[in-house]
Design a protein around this motif. Structure first.
Motif, short mmCIF file in Angstrom:
data_model
loop_
_atom_site.label_atom_id
_atom_site.label_comp_id
_atom_site.label_asym_id
_atom_site.label_seq_id
_atom_site.Cartn_x
_atom_site.Cartn_y
_atom_site.Cartn_z
N LEU A 212 0.66 -1.59 0.05
CA LEU A 212 0.06 0.46 0.39
C LEU A 212 0.46 1.09 -0.45
N LYS A 213 1.88 0.99 0.50
CA LYS A 213 3.19 2.11 0.83
C LYS A 213 3.49 2.63 -0.78
N GLU A 214 3.97 1.81 -1.59
CA GLU A 214 4.36 2.19 -3.02
C GLU A 214 3.69 2.64 -3.90
N ILE A 215 1.89 2.23 -3.59
CA ILE A 215 1.55 2.89 -4.14
C ILE A 215 0.37 3.95 -3.65
N ARG A 216 0.29 4.41 -2.38
CA ARG A 216 -0.14 5.40 -1.71
C ARG A 216 0.91 6.33 -0.50
N GLU A 217 0.06 7.28 -0.39
CA GLU A 217 0.86 8.82 0.73
C GLU A 217 1.02 7.83 2.23
N ASP A 218 1.47 7.81 2.91
CA ASP A 218 2.31 6.59 4.09
C ASP A 218 1.41 7.03 4.91
N LYS A 219 0.65 8.65 5.41
CA LYS A 219 -1.07 8.37 6.54
C LYS A 219 -2.33 7.51 5.95
N ARG A 220 -2.69 7.45 4.26
CA ARG A 220 -4.03 7.08 3.67
C ARG A 220 -3.53 5.56 3.79
N ALA A 221 -2.50 5.26 3.44
CA ALA A 221 -1.49 3.87 3.92
C ALA A 221 -2.11 3.00 4.55
N GLU A 222 -2.09 3.95 5.55
CA GLU A 222 -2.41 2.82 7.13
C GLU A 222 -3.66 2.94 7.19
N ALA A 223 -4.14 4.09 7.28
CA ALA A 223 -5.87 4.24 6.88
C ALA A 223 -6.10 3.03 5.71
N GLU A 224 -6.74 3.39 4.81
CA GLU A 224 -7.13 1.87 4.32
C GLU A 224 -6.54 0.83 4.63
N PHE A 225 -5.05 1.07 5.34
CA PHE A 225 -4.83 -0.66 5.69
C PHE A 225 -5.83 -0.94 6.95
N ARG A 226 -6.45 -0.42 7.70
CA ARG A 226 -6.60 -0.34 8.81
C ARG A 226 -8.47 -0.81 8.08
N GLU A 227 -8.77 -0.22 7.33
CA GLU A 227 -10.17 0.02 6.54
C GLU A 227 -10.00 -1.61 6.07
N ILE A 228 -9.34 -2.26 5.25
CA ILE A 228 -8.96 -3.71 4.52
C ILE A 228 -8.93 -4.57 5.47
N GLN A 229 -8.26 -4.50 7.15
CA GLN A 229 -8.69 -5.21 8.05
C GLN A 229 -10.05 -5.21 8.27
N ALA A 230 -10.09 -3.95 9.09
CA ALA A 230 -11.88 -4.51 9.18
C ALA A 230 -13.06 -4.94 8.15
N ALA A 231 -12.45 -4.29 7.20
CA ALA A 231 -13.51 -5.41 5.84
C ALA A 231 -12.85 -7.09 5.69
N VAL A 232 -12.11 -7.36 6.15
CA VAL A 232 -11.57 -8.97 5.74
C VAL A 232 -11.92 -9.51 7.19
N GLU A 233 -11.66 -9.04 8.49
CA GLU A 233 -12.54 -9.56 9.57
C GLU A 233 -14.18 -9.35 9.58
#
Length: 315
Positions: A212-233
């Motif tokens: 995600l950090k390769e294709i997003r800014e760091d803050k956005r990557a971390e926020a999107e990662f949390r969203e993905i985690q929640a969606a997967v759970e």
């Protein structure tokens, strides 16, 4: 998003959409190959075997779309697209070298598996890699690549059919060209990372965040990662869907609308033109060369229509 991240995202989009290009090329190339393939000194096709050689790809595509989605969930989107590129390459050469109808049908079916798999996996992969504001655009560009592949097939069919009309096995060259974009898909996908959503679903969270950090800014990557985690759970808590779920009125209505759109799309006769355009034009009085050239117009109109629809969807 900085320039490096933007370039990385474009590389992913272009690489994956080679699958759409293959989809279009492999479905369109038979249009020009049939008149030459059907000759008595070649495969000597009858109306029945012409239909078999043409339609068995669609049968394979149905199975490919059904099976490859599950395989992608198990082994990963990128890995499956890489395997499909090899299948595209193998089946393309198999059809080009086929000595008889039976072998041709087998390799056309395998080609259909690859076509169906690409139709299911490439849009899913693009959707999972794209930021939400570019998701629709990136997935729609795959549709543009599909009709672009058909257009290229018609163009190369015309070039080969006109310049090599006296070469009985010219259809083999037409079919062999399908191997070129397959190699391009394989080479380009080697440089593409796996989907962060799939990585997260398999517990590879640090790798998902790195992608995600390769294709997003760091803050956005971390926020999107949390969203993905929640969606997967949340997905793990969902019960498996069944036919009983369609007893819900709004869901049944969506199903019927989807079926209706698919029926309307097919009863226009677009597939008849796509696969048998050259044959239809020949029966209408065109010579083979003229029919091959005129058929390019069909592909061009498809590209223009998708491009216009693509532009309107952005407004």
């Amino acid at each position: 998003m900085n320039d490096h991240q933007n370039r990385r995202l474009k590389l992913i989009m272009i690489s994956a959409t080679f699958g759409g290009l293959l989809f279009g090329y492999d479905t369109g190339v038979i249009n020009g190959a049939l008149p030459f393939m059907a000759r008595a000194d070649q495969l000597h096709l009858t109306p029945v075997t012409e239909g078999l050689v043409t339609s068995i790809l669609l049968l394979g595509a149905a199975f490919g779309a059904l099976l490859c989605g599950r395989l992608a969930d198990r082994y990963g989107r990128r890995k499956m697209i890489l395997h499909l590129s090899f299948l595209f390459f193998l089946a393309s050469l198999g059809t080009a070298l086929a000595p008889n109808v039976s072998i041709m049908a087998v390799f056309r079916f395998l080609l259909g598996l690859a076509v169906g798999g690409a139709s299911a996996m490439v849009p899913a992969f693009l959707a999972e890699m794209a930021p939400h504001e570019k998701r629709g655009r990136m997935v729609t560009q795959n549709e543009l690549m599909i009709v672009g592949g058909q257009f290229l097939a018609y163009v190369f069919n015309a070039i080969l059919g006109v310049t090599m009309a006296n070469t009985g096995h010219v259809w083999r060259y037409m079919l062999a060209l399908c191997a070129v974009p397959a190699l391009m898909l394989f080479a380009s996908m080697l440089k593409v990372p796996e989907s962060p959503r799939w990585l997260t679903s398999k517990g590879k969270k640090s790798e998902a965040l790195r992608v995600l950090k390769e294709i997003r800014e760091d803050k956005r990557a971390e926020a999107e990662f949390r969203e993905i985690q929640a969606a997967v759970e949340k997905d793990t808590e969902l019960k498996k869907a069944s036919l009983k779920d369609f007893s819900t009125p709004w869901l049944r209505r969506l199903l019927l609308i989807g079926i209706g759109v698919a029926i309307v799309n097919q009863i226009t006769g677009v597939n008849s033109i796509m696969y048998y355009g050259t044959q239809i034009l020949k029966e209408s009085g065109f010579g083979t060369k003229a029919a091959l050239i005129a058929n390019i117009g069909n592909g061009l109109i498809s590209v223009i229509a998708v491009y216009l629809g693509f532009g309107w969807s952005e407004k």
